[in-house]
Design a protein around this motif. Structure first.
Motif, PDB file in Angstrom:
ATOM      1  N   TYR A   1      12.450  11.898  -2.210  1.00 43.03           N
ATOM      2  CA  TYR A   1      11.520  12.185  -3.301  1.00 43.03           C
ATOM      3  C   TYR A   1      10.103  12.116  -2.748  1.00 43.03           C
ATOM      4  CZ  TYR A   1      15.401  11.156  -6.511  1.00 43.03           C
ATOM      5  OH  TYR A   1      16.612  11.156  -7.173  1.00 43.03           O
ATOM      6  N   GLY A   2       9.208  12.832  -3.424  1.00 40.91           N
ATOM      7  CA  GLY A   2       7.807  12.639  -3.102  1.00 40.91           C
ATOM      8  C   GLY A   2       7.419  11.196  -3.378  1.00 40.91           C
ATOM      9  N   PHE A   3       6.566  10.638  -2.537  1.00 39.46           N
ATOM     10  CA  PHE A   3       6.252   9.213  -2.610  1.00 39.46           C
ATOM     11  C   PHE A   3       5.438   8.887  -3.860  1.00 39.46           C
ATOM     12  CE2 PHE A   3       3.708   5.444  -1.612  1.00 39.46           C
ATOM     13  CZ  PHE A   3       4.683   4.583  -1.145  1.00 39.46           C
ATOM     14  N   VAL A   4       6.023   8.081  -4.727  1.00 41.18           N
ATOM     15  CA  VAL A   4       5.368   7.571  -5.940  1.00 41.18           C
ATOM     16  C   VAL A   4       5.484   6.050  -5.897  1.00 41.18           C
ATOM     17  CG1 VAL A   4       5.375   7.515  -8.459  1.00 41.18           C
ATOM     18  CG2 VAL A   4       5.953   9.638  -7.263  1.00 41.18           C
TER      19      VAL A   4
ATOM     20  N   LEU B   1      13.764   1.934   7.670  1.00 41.56           N
ATOM     21  CA  LEU B   1      13.639   3.096   6.796  1.00 41.56           C
ATOM     22  C   LEU B   1      13.160   4.322   7.559  1.00 41.56           C
ATOM     23  CD1 LEU B   1      11.979   1.226   3.811  1.00 41.56           C
ATOM     24  CD2 LEU B   1      14.277   2.233   3.802  1.00 41.56           C
ATOM     25  N   PRO B   2      13.580   5.526   7.126  1.00 45.78           N
ATOM     26  CA  PRO B   2      13.106   6.750   7.756  1.00 45.78           C
ATOM     27  C   PRO B   2      11.593   6.900   7.589  1.00 45.78           C
ATOM     28  CG  PRO B   2      15.020   7.183   6.362  1.00 45.78           C
ATOM     29  CD  PRO B   2      14.571   5.790   6.055  1.00 45.78           C
ATOM     30  N   GLU B   3      10.962   7.464   8.587  1.00 47.81           N
ATOM     31  CA  GLU B   3       9.521   7.675   8.544  1.00 47.81           C
ATOM     32  C   GLU B   3       9.217   9.098   8.091  1.00 47.81           C
ATOM     33  OE1 GLU B   3       7.816   6.747  12.290  1.00 47.81           O
ATOM     34  OE2 GLU B   3       8.340   4.612  12.216  1.00 47.81           O
ATOM     35  N   HIS B   4       8.231   9.212   7.201  1.00 50.76           N
ATOM     36  CA  HIS B   4       7.765  10.514   6.744  1.00 50.76           C
ATOM     37  C   HIS B   4       6.421  10.310   6.064  1.00 50.76           C
ATOM     38  CE1 HIS B   4       7.533  14.411   4.724  1.00 50.76           C
ATOM     39  NE2 HIS B   4       8.456  14.839   5.570  1.00 50.76           N
ATOM     40  N   PRO B   5       5.486  11.239   6.222  1.00 50.87           N
ATOM     41  CA  PRO B   5       4.148  11.019   5.649  1.00 50.87           C
ATOM     42  C   PRO B   5       4.091  11.002   4.128  1.00 50.87           C
ATOM     43  CG  PRO B   5       4.309  13.199   6.655  1.00 50.87           C
ATOM     44  CD  PRO B   5       5.521  12.431   7.078  1.00 50.87           C
ATOM     45  N   PHE B   6       4.997  11.730   3.442  1.00 49.50           N
ATOM     46  CA  PHE B   6       4.913  11.743   1.975  1.00 49.50           C
ATOM     47  C   PHE B   6       6.264  11.752   1.271  1.00 49.50           C
ATOM     48  CE2 PHE B   6       4.630  16.179   3.380  1.00 49.50           C
ATOM     49  CZ  PHE B   6       5.644  16.789   2.634  1.00 49.50           C
ATOM     50  N   LEU B   7       7.360  11.638   2.003  1.00 52.11           N
ATOM     51  CA  LEU B   7       8.679  11.574   1.378  1.00 52.11           C
ATOM     52  C   LEU B   7       9.236  10.156   1.480  1.00 52.11           C
ATOM     53  CD1 LEU B   7      10.451  14.871   2.519  1.00 52.11           C
ATOM     54  CD2 LEU B   7       9.339  14.388   0.324  1.00 52.11           C
TER      55      LEU B   7
ATOM     56  N   TYR C   1       7.111  18.792  -4.741  1.00 53.29           N
ATOM     57  CA  TYR C   1       7.758  17.523  -5.054  1.00 53.29           C
ATOM     58  C   TYR C   1       7.204  16.892  -6.333  1.00 53.29           C
ATOM     59  CZ  TYR C   1       9.784  17.848  -0.421  1.00 53.29           C
ATOM     60  OH  TYR C   1      10.479  18.273   0.694  1.00 53.29           O
ATOM     61  N   GLY C   2       6.315  17.597  -7.015  1.00 54.67           N
ATOM     62  CA  GLY C   2       5.766  17.078  -8.257  1.00 54.67           C
ATOM     63  C   GLY C   2       4.703  16.027  -8.005  1.00 54.67           C
ATOM     64  N   ILE C   3       4.629  15.068  -8.907  1.00 56.83           N
ATOM     65  CA  ILE C   3       3.626  14.016  -8.785  1.00 56.83           C
ATOM     66  C   ILE C   3       4.000  13.098  -7.624  1.00 56.83           C
ATOM     67  CG2 ILE C   3       2.673  11.972  -9.911  1.00 56.83           C
ATOM     68  CD1 ILE C   3       3.004  13.429 -12.538  1.00 56.83           C
ATOM     69  N   CYS C   4       3.163  13.060  -6.610  1.00 61.30           N
ATOM     70  CA  CYS C   4       3.410  12.183  -5.467  1.00 61.30           C
ATOM     71  C   CYS C   4       2.129  12.084  -4.642  1.00 61.30           C
ATOM     72  CB  CYS C   4       4.574  12.692  -4.615  1.00 61.30           C
ATOM     73  SG  CYS C   4       4.330  14.307  -3.862  1.00 61.30           S
ATOM     74  N   MET C   5       2.189  11.303  -3.592  1.00 58.09           N
ATOM     75  CA  MET C   5       1.011  11.065  -2.772  1.00 58.09           C
ATOM     76  C   MET C   5       1.413  10.908  -1.305  1.00 58.09           C
ATOM     77  SD  MET C   5       0.435   6.993  -3.717  1.00 58.09           S
ATOM     78  CE  MET C   5      -1.150   6.876  -2.942  1.00 58.09           C
TER      79      MET C   5
ATOM     80  N   GLU D   1      -2.410   7.251   1.626  1.00 57.60           N
ATOM     81  CA  GLU D   1      -3.383   7.215   0.532  1.00 57.60           C
ATOM     82  C   GLU D   1      -3.302   5.898  -0.231  1.00 57.60           C
ATOM     83  OE1 GLU D   1      -4.180  10.773  -2.063  1.00 57.60           O
ATOM     84  OE2 GLU D   1      -2.314  11.437  -1.142  1.00 57.60           O
ATOM     85  N   MET D   2      -2.179   5.226  -0.140  1.00 54.51           N
ATOM     86  CA  MET D   2      -1.994   3.974  -0.886  1.00 54.51           C
ATOM     87  C   MET D   2      -2.786   2.883  -0.192  1.00 54.51           C
ATOM     88  SD  MET D   2       1.557   2.152  -2.146  1.00 54.51           S
ATOM     89  CE  MET D   2       1.965   1.464  -0.546  1.00 54.51           C
ATOM     90  N   ASP D   3      -3.989   2.651  -0.676  1.00 58.48           N
ATOM     91  CA  ASP D   3      -4.910   1.729  -0.009  1.00 58.48           C
ATOM     92  C   ASP D   3      -4.912   0.350  -0.659  1.00 58.48           C
ATOM     93  OD1 ASP D   3      -6.077   2.438  -2.357  1.00 58.48           O
ATOM     94  OD2 ASP D   3      -7.985   3.122  -1.505  1.00 58.48           O
ATOM     95  N   TRP D   4      -3.835  -0.010  -1.301  1.00 56.29           N
ATOM     96  CA  TRP D   4      -3.742  -1.340  -1.891  1.00 56.29           C
ATOM     97  C   TRP D   4      -2.490  -2.059  -1.423  1.00 56.29           C
ATOM     98  CZ3 TRP D   4      -3.055   3.179  -4.756  1.00 56.29           C
ATOM     99  CH2 TRP D   4      -1.761   3.413  -5.263  1.00 56.29           C
TER     100      TRP D   4
END
Length: 386
Positions: free
Chosen positions: A143-146, A166-172, A375-379, A383-386
Motif C-alpha cells: 500500500y502507499g505509505f499512510v 521489513l522490505p525497503e521502499h521509498p513510499f510503499l 496509490y491514493g492518499i499516501c506519502m 516526509e514523515m518528520d515526526w
C-alpha cells in the motif's frame, strides 16, 4: 491323613492369591505390573511429543504456530480459517461473512515463491523467510505509505532489529504483521498477507487481525511494547476482531490488559468512570500537549474537573464521526509510559497529516507526485518528520 490333605488343598484353593503367593513371587508380580504402567505412560508421552514435533516440523519448529492452532481449536490452516469464520458469524449481526483465504502454516522463502497458489496468509518464522525477496517477487501486499494504517503503526512500534526485516521502499509499505517475538533467539512469528492478483484471491488482512487479537497482553507487549485497544460502541464495529470488541466496561474490568485506548465518546462525561477508577494518565505532564494547537473540528484536549488533561481528541482517516468524537487515552498504570506517550504523539501527528491531506494540502492532482498518485492518499516515508 488322606482326608486332611484333601481338605488342605481345598482350603488353599479357596484363599486369595495374596495369601498363598510366595513373598518373592508377589514382589516380582508387583514390579512387573509397575513396569507395564511405566512403559504405557512413557509410550503416551512419546506419542504426545511426536504429535507436537509433527506440528512443529510442519511449521518449521515454530511453537507459536502450534499455540495459534490450539487457541482456535484447529489442527491445520484450513480448519483455522473455518474456525475464524465461525467465530465471526456467531458474534456479528447482519450478512454472513464468507471471505475466502488460504492460510499456510510454515514455509521458507522458496516455498512461498514456488507455490504462490498455496497461500493468501502465511504464518511463518522470521528465521525462514526473506521479506525483501518476497516483496521483490510481488508476493507481499503493498500500500502507499499512510502513517495511521494499522499494520504500519504496528511496524513503527517494533524494536529496531525487527524493523530491519521489513522490505525497503521509498513510499510503499508491505502488509506484514508480527505475532510475537523471542528476544533470546531473535525469532519472530510473521503473518504475511499476499498481494492481491488479477486471479481469484483471498482476503488475508481480516484473518491476520483476528489471529493477532487473540494474543495475551504479555505477548503483545513482548513484540510491540504496549497494548493498544479500541472501544467503539457495537454499532461502530468494523470487523469482528478482538481489538475492536472492547467497551468502556472492559477497560474498567481489565486494567492490566491495555496501555493505550482509542474511545468513541458521545460527550466528555463518558470518561468519568475511567477517571474515577484512576485509569486516565495526565497528559499535562508533557509540555508538548499543553502548547500544541491544531485547527480541526474537535477540541485539542479534554480536561477533568480538577484541571488534568485526560484525553486527546482526534479525527479518524475517514473523517469526523456522525455523532460524538474519538479520543485517545493512556492507562495511568501503563507498564511503559515512555513508549505509550511516544506512540500517542506519533499517532496524533499522523491523524493531523490525514486531516491536512483531506482538507488543506495536496488537494489538487498536480500536488501529488505521479509515481505515487495511483496509490491514493499516501506519502514518501522520508516526509514523515515526526
Amino acid at each position: 491323613m488322606k482326608s486332611k490333605s484333601l481338605n488342605l488343598r481345598v482350603d488353599l484353593q479357596s484363599l486369595p492369591d495374596e495369601a498363598v503367593m510366595p513373598r518373592k513371587e508377589k514382589e516380582f508380580g508387583e514390579k512387573k505390573e509397575m513396569k507395564k504402567r511405566i512403559v504405557l505412560f512413557s509410550a503416551l508421552i512419546f506419542l504426545c511429543s511426536m504429535f507436537t514435533l509433527a506440528v512443529c516440523e510442519e511449521t518449521r519448529g515454530s511453537s507459536s504456530i502450534a499455540s495459534i492452532l490450539n487457541a482456535w481449536g484447529a489442527k491445520d490452516g484450513q480448519e483455522l480459517y473455518t474456525r475464524i469464520l465461525d467465530h465471526w458469524n456467531r458474534n456479528i449481526d447482519g450478512t454472513r461473512i464468507s471471505w475466502p483465504a488460504k492460510i499456510r502454516l510454515g514455509g521458507t522463502t522458496e516455498d512461498l515463491i514456488s507455490k504462490p497458489g498455496s497461500w493468501d496468509l502465511a504464518i511463518v518464522s522470521s528465521k525462514d523467510v526473506d521479506l525483501q525477496k518476497l516483496a521483490d517477487e510481488g508476493l507481499v501486499q503493498e500500500y502507499g505509505f499512510v502513517p495511521t494504517q494499522d499494520f504500519i503503526l504496528q511496524q513503527w512500534l517494533l524494536p529496531d532489529e525487527l524493523q530491519g526485516l521489513l522490505p525497503e521502499h521509498p513510499f510503499l509499505a508491505h502488509q506484514v504483521y508480527f505475532y510475537d517475538y523471542d528476544h533470546a533467539t531473535g525469532e519472530a512469528t510473521l503473518l504475511i498477507c499476499k498481494h492481491y492478483s488479477g486471479e481469484p484471491s483471498g482476503v488475508p488482512g481480516p484473518f491476520a487481525r483476528a489471529i493477532l487479537g487473540g494474543r495475551s497482553a504479555d505477548t503483545v507487549r513482548g513484540v510491540e511494547g504496549i497494548v493498544r485497544v479500541e472501544a467503539p460502541p457495537i454499532a461502530f464495529k468494523v470487523e469482528p476482531g478482538e481489538l475492536l470488541n472492547w467497551e468502556i466496561d472492559d477497560l474498567l474490568s481489565r486494567p492490566r490488559d491495555w496501555d493505550v485506548a482509542n474511545i468513541l465518546i458521545q460527550n466528555e462525561s463518558d470518561l468519568d468512570a475511567l477517571d474515577r477508577a484512576g485509569l486516565l494518565y495526565d497528559f499535562s505532564q508533557d509540555n508538548f500537549w499543553l502548547t500544541r494547537s491544531y485547527d480541526w473540528p474537535v477540541p485539542n484536549g479534554i480536561y477533568s474537573e480538577d484541571g488534568r488533561l485526560i484525553a486527546i481528541p482526534h479525527i479518524a482517516y475517514y473523517g469526523p464521526e456522525e455523532s460524538g468524537f474519538l479520543v485517545t487515552v493512556v492507562n495511568a498504570h501503563c507498564q511503559n509510559t515512555t513508549k505509550a506517550m511516544a506512540y500517542v504523539k506519533h499517532w496524533i501527528k499522523g491523524c493531523e497529516w490525514d486531516w491536512d491531506f483531506y482538507t488543506q494540502e495536496k488537494t489538487e492532482e498536480e500536488d501529488v507526485p505521479e509515481e505515487i498518485r495511483k496509490y491514493g492518499i499516501c506519502m514518501y516515508k522520508d516526509e514523515m518528520d515526526w
